[in-house]
Design a protein around this motif. Structure first.
Motif, mmCIF file in Angstrom:
data_model
loop_
_atom_site.group_PDB
_atom_site.id
_atom_site.type_symbol
_atom_site.label_atom_id
_atom_site.label_comp_id
_atom_site.label_asym_id
_atom_site.label_seq_id
_atom_site.Cartn_x
_atom_site.Cartn_y
_atom_site.Cartn_z
ATOM 1 N N GLY A 31 -4.877 -18.200 0.564
ATOM 2 C CA GLY A 31 -5.645 -18.547 -0.619
ATOM 3 C C GLY A 31 -6.608 -17.475 -1.068
ATOM 4 N N VAL A 32 -6.362 -16.225 -0.646
ATOM 5 C CA VAL A 32 -7.256 -15.124 -1.017
ATOM 6 C C VAL A 32 -7.173 -14.834 -2.511
ATOM 7 C CG1 VAL A 32 -7.678 -12.650 -0.714
ATOM 8 C CG2 VAL A 32 -7.177 -14.100 1.278
ATOM 9 N N ARG A 33 -5.983 -14.963 -3.078
ATOM 10 C CA ARG A 33 -5.786 -14.627 -4.486
ATOM 11 C C ARG A 33 -6.051 -15.857 -5.367
ATOM 12 N NH1 ARG A 33 -0.510 -10.605 -4.801
ATOM 13 N NH2 ARG A 33 -1.143 -9.217 -3.096
ATOM 14 N N GLU A 34 -6.932 -15.707 -6.330
ATOM 15 C CA GLU A 34 -7.227 -16.798 -7.248
ATOM 16 C C GLU A 34 -6.026 -17.038 -8.168
ATOM 17 O OE1 GLU A 34 -10.784 -15.805 -9.294
ATOM 18 O OE2 GLU A 34 -12.083 -16.254 -7.590
ATOM 19 N N VAL A 58 10.551 -4.177 -9.854
ATOM 20 C CA VAL A 58 10.513 -5.252 -8.866
ATOM 21 C C VAL A 58 9.082 -5.720 -8.643
ATOM 22 C CG1 VAL A 58 11.108 -5.937 -6.520
ATOM 23 C CG2 VAL A 58 12.562 -4.294 -7.746
ATOM 24 N N ASP A 59 8.875 -7.023 -8.841
ATOM 25 C CA ASP A 59 7.602 -7.664 -8.497
ATOM 26 C C ASP A 59 7.934 -9.051 -7.961
ATOM 27 O OD1 ASP A 59 5.136 -9.096 -8.467
ATOM 28 O OD2 ASP A 59 4.287 -7.653 -9.863
ATOM 29 N N VAL A 60 7.935 -9.154 -6.638
ATOM 30 C CA VAL A 60 8.327 -10.404 -5.976
ATOM 31 C C VAL A 60 7.206 -11.432 -6.030
ATOM 32 C CG1 VAL A 60 8.966 -11.416 -3.739
ATOM 33 C CG2 VAL A 60 9.984 -9.245 -4.476
ATOM 34 N N MET A 61 5.980 -10.998 -5.720
ATOM 35 C CA MET A 61 4.847 -11.917 -5.608
ATOM 36 C C MET A 61 3.731 -11.509 -6.565
ATOM 37 S SD MET A 61 4.700 -12.512 -1.476
ATOM 38 C CE MET A 61 6.191 -12.912 -0.576
ATOM 39 N N ARG A 62 3.888 -11.821 -7.922
ATOM 40 C CA ARG A 62 4.677 -12.965 -8.325
ATOM 41 C C ARG A 62 5.304 -12.829 -9.697
ATOM 42 N NH1 ARG A 62 -0.578 -16.139 -8.012
ATOM 43 N NH2 ARG A 62 -1.274 -13.985 -7.931
ATOM 44 N N ALA A 63 5.064 -11.731 -10.394
ATOM 45 C CA ALA A 63 5.370 -11.675 -11.824
ATOM 46 C C ALA A 63 6.800 -12.060 -12.170
ATOM 47 C CB ALA A 63 5.069 -10.277 -12.369
ATOM 48 N N SER A 75 0.825 0.415 -4.975
ATOM 49 C CA SER A 75 1.098 1.821 -5.311
ATOM 50 C C SER A 75 2.473 2.262 -4.831
ATOM 51 C CB SER A 75 0.014 2.740 -4.713
ATOM 52 O OG SER A 75 -1.259 2.409 -5.234
ATOM 53 N N GLY A 76 3.426 1.346 -4.930
ATOM 54 C CA GLY A 76 4.795 1.659 -4.526
ATOM 55 C C GLY A 76 5.095 1.365 -3.079
ATOM 56 N N ARG A 77 4.127 0.790 -2.349
ATOM 57 C CA ARG A 77 4.317 0.568 -0.920
ATOM 58 C C ARG A 77 4.299 -0.904 -0.538
ATOM 59 N NH1 ARG A 77 1.351 5.040 -1.825
ATOM 60 N NH2 ARG A 77 2.039 6.991 -0.857
ATOM 61 N N ALA A 78 4.229 -1.805 -1.494
ATOM 62 C CA ALA A 78 4.221 -3.236 -1.181
ATOM 63 C C ALA A 78 5.530 -3.614 -0.494
ATOM 64 C CB ALA A 78 4.029 -4.052 -2.448
ATOM 65 N N GLU A 79 5.425 -4.123 0.723
ATOM 66 C CA GLU A 79 6.612 -4.349 1.539
ATOM 67 C C GLU A 79 7.557 -5.374 0.922
ATOM 68 O OE1 GLU A 79 9.006 -3.349 4.808
ATOM 69 O OE2 GLU A 79 7.259 -2.412 3.894
ATOM 70 N N GLU A 80 7.019 -6.386 0.259
ATOM 71 C CA GLU A 80 7.899 -7.399 -0.335
ATOM 72 C C GLU A 80 8.712 -6.823 -1.492
ATOM 73 O OE1 GLU A 80 4.093 -7.632 -2.704
ATOM 74 O OE2 GLU A 80 4.658 -7.278 -0.606
ATOM 75 N N ASP A 81 8.095 -5.939 -2.270
ATOM 76 C CA ASP A 81 8.804 -5.340 -3.402
ATOM 77 C C ASP A 81 9.816 -4.295 -2.927
ATOM 78 O OD1 ASP A 81 7.305 -6.907 -5.101
ATOM 79 O OD2 ASP A 81 5.853 -5.331 -5.560
ATOM 80 N N LEU A 82 9.427 -3.501 -1.954
ATOM 81 C CA LEU A 82 10.344 -2.494 -1.430
ATOM 82 C C LEU A 82 11.538 -3.144 -0.740
ATOM 83 C CD1 LEU A 82 10.944 0.485 -1.039
ATOM 84 C CD2 LEU A 82 9.551 0.421 1.050
ATOM 85 N N ALA A 85 8.181 -11.841 3.924
ATOM 86 C CA ALA A 85 7.361 -12.943 4.429
ATOM 87 C C ALA A 85 6.199 -12.450 5.281
ATOM 88 C CB ALA A 85 8.234 -13.897 5.243
ATOM 89 N N ALA A 86 6.362 -11.274 5.895
ATOM 90 C CA ALA A 86 5.312 -10.706 6.738
ATOM 91 C C ALA A 86 4.401 -9.748 5.978
ATOM 92 C CB ALA A 86 5.951 -9.976 7.924
ATOM 93 N N SER A 87 4.561 -9.663 4.680
ATOM 94 C CA SER A 87 3.807 -8.692 3.888
ATOM 95 C C SER A 87 2.350 -9.113 3.696
ATOM 96 C CB SER A 87 4.463 -8.513 2.510
ATOM 97 O OG SER A 87 4.335 -9.703 1.747
ATOM 98 N N ARG A 88 1.565 -8.154 3.303
ATOM 99 C CA ARG A 88 0.155 -8.431 3.011
ATOM 100 C C ARG A 88 0.023 -9.424 1.856
ATOM 101 N NH1 ARG A 88 -4.398 -3.856 1.284
ATOM 102 N NH2 ARG A 88 -6.060 -5.340 0.751
ATOM 103 N N SER A 89 0.873 -9.273 0.852
ATOM 104 C CA SER A 89 0.801 -10.187 -0.290
ATOM 105 C C SER A 89 1.078 -11.617 0.136
ATOM 106 C CB SER A 89 1.808 -9.764 -1.366
ATOM 107 O OG SER A 89 1.465 -8.518 -1.911
ATOM 108 N N ALA A 90 2.074 -11.809 0.988
ATOM 109 C CA ALA A 90 2.395 -13.149 1.463
ATOM 110 C C ALA A 90 1.221 -13.744 2.234
ATOM 111 C CB ALA A 90 3.647 -13.106 2.328
#
Length: 230
Positions: A185-188, A21-26, A142-149, A174-179
């Motif tokens: 715009g932190v991620r290039e 599982v990789d939601v954001m974004r693969a 490291s297995g703890r990304a809230e969007e993937d879990l 939607a409330a995850s760090r990745s989101a």
């Protein structure tokens, strides 16, 4: 159906069935690539591997995390890819976590790559196969990304035949760090629109299965027979 949820580094055996599982974004991007006509997605082991594939096959389309770079045609953003015509093309994808997770379970008899946009089709395929155990590889953080879990837990519930309300899982994502990083715009190599596209539940009617073809790990579309569009 027993389930376990592991980070990439926690995968120490060969599971019978793995859902990466990789939601954001693969695996949102991979699904969009198929929708834009891609024939297959090759999961590269490294940036150097992706460039080597491009050198051998100049017509293949290369895609990576981060900002644009020489030798790469696209970045890992659904918003920046969704209008690209990929008809009949092979896409070579290398990302920080998603592709790494799939390669970590490459010897499993069944490897599915998933995100919210293909959640129901993935669950439908699991219901068809009815495995005794499914290993969900939670690739981010490291297995703890809230969007993937959250996505993994939602698919697990649907695969078990439960009537699951998706809203709490989507809110967690939607409330995850990745989101937050994508929105800010932190991620290039990303767009603020990426978050909304990654949270489009069941946007596509197909699942995605990865198999070893020769020396390559190749992702292809597969549609379960119980899919609404099948």
């Amino acid at each position: 159906m027993r389930t376990r949820f592991l980070g990439i580094a926690e995968v120490t055996d060969v599971p019978d069935v793995a859902v990466v599982v990789d939601v954001m974004r693969a695996y949102t991007v991979a699904a969009w690539a198929f929708t834009r006509g891609a024939e297959r997605v090759v999961l590269a082991e490294s940036l150097e591997d992706a460039l080597a594939q491009k050198a051998r096959h100049p017509d293949w389309v290369t895609l990576k995390d981060g900002s644009p770079a020489p030798g790469f045609d696209l970045v890992n953003s659904p918003a920046l890819l969704r209008n690209t015509d990929l008809s009949g093309r092979t896409v070579v994808q290398k990302t920080t976590a998603g592709t790494v997770g799939a390669l970590a379970v490459r010897d499993a008899p069944l490897v599915l790559c998933a995100s919210f946009v293909v959640a129901e089709a993935t669950a439908g395929l699991l219901r068809e196969r009815a495995p005794r155990e499914v290993t969900f590889v939670v690739t981010g953080g490291s297995g703890r990304a809230e969007e993937d879990l959250a996505c993994a837990e939602y698919i697990a519930g649907r695969a078990g035949g439960d009537a699951v309300n998706a809203d709490p899982y989507l809110r967690r994502a939607a409330a995850s760090r990745s989101a937050a990083e994508l929105t800010q715009g932190v991620r290039e190599g990303s767009s603020p629109e990426d978050v909304a596209l990654c949270l489009e539940l069941d946007r596509f009617p197909f699942a995605m299965a990865a198999t070893v073809e020769g020396s390559l790990m190749v992702l292809r579309q597969v549609t379960p027979t119980d899919s609404p569009s099948a």
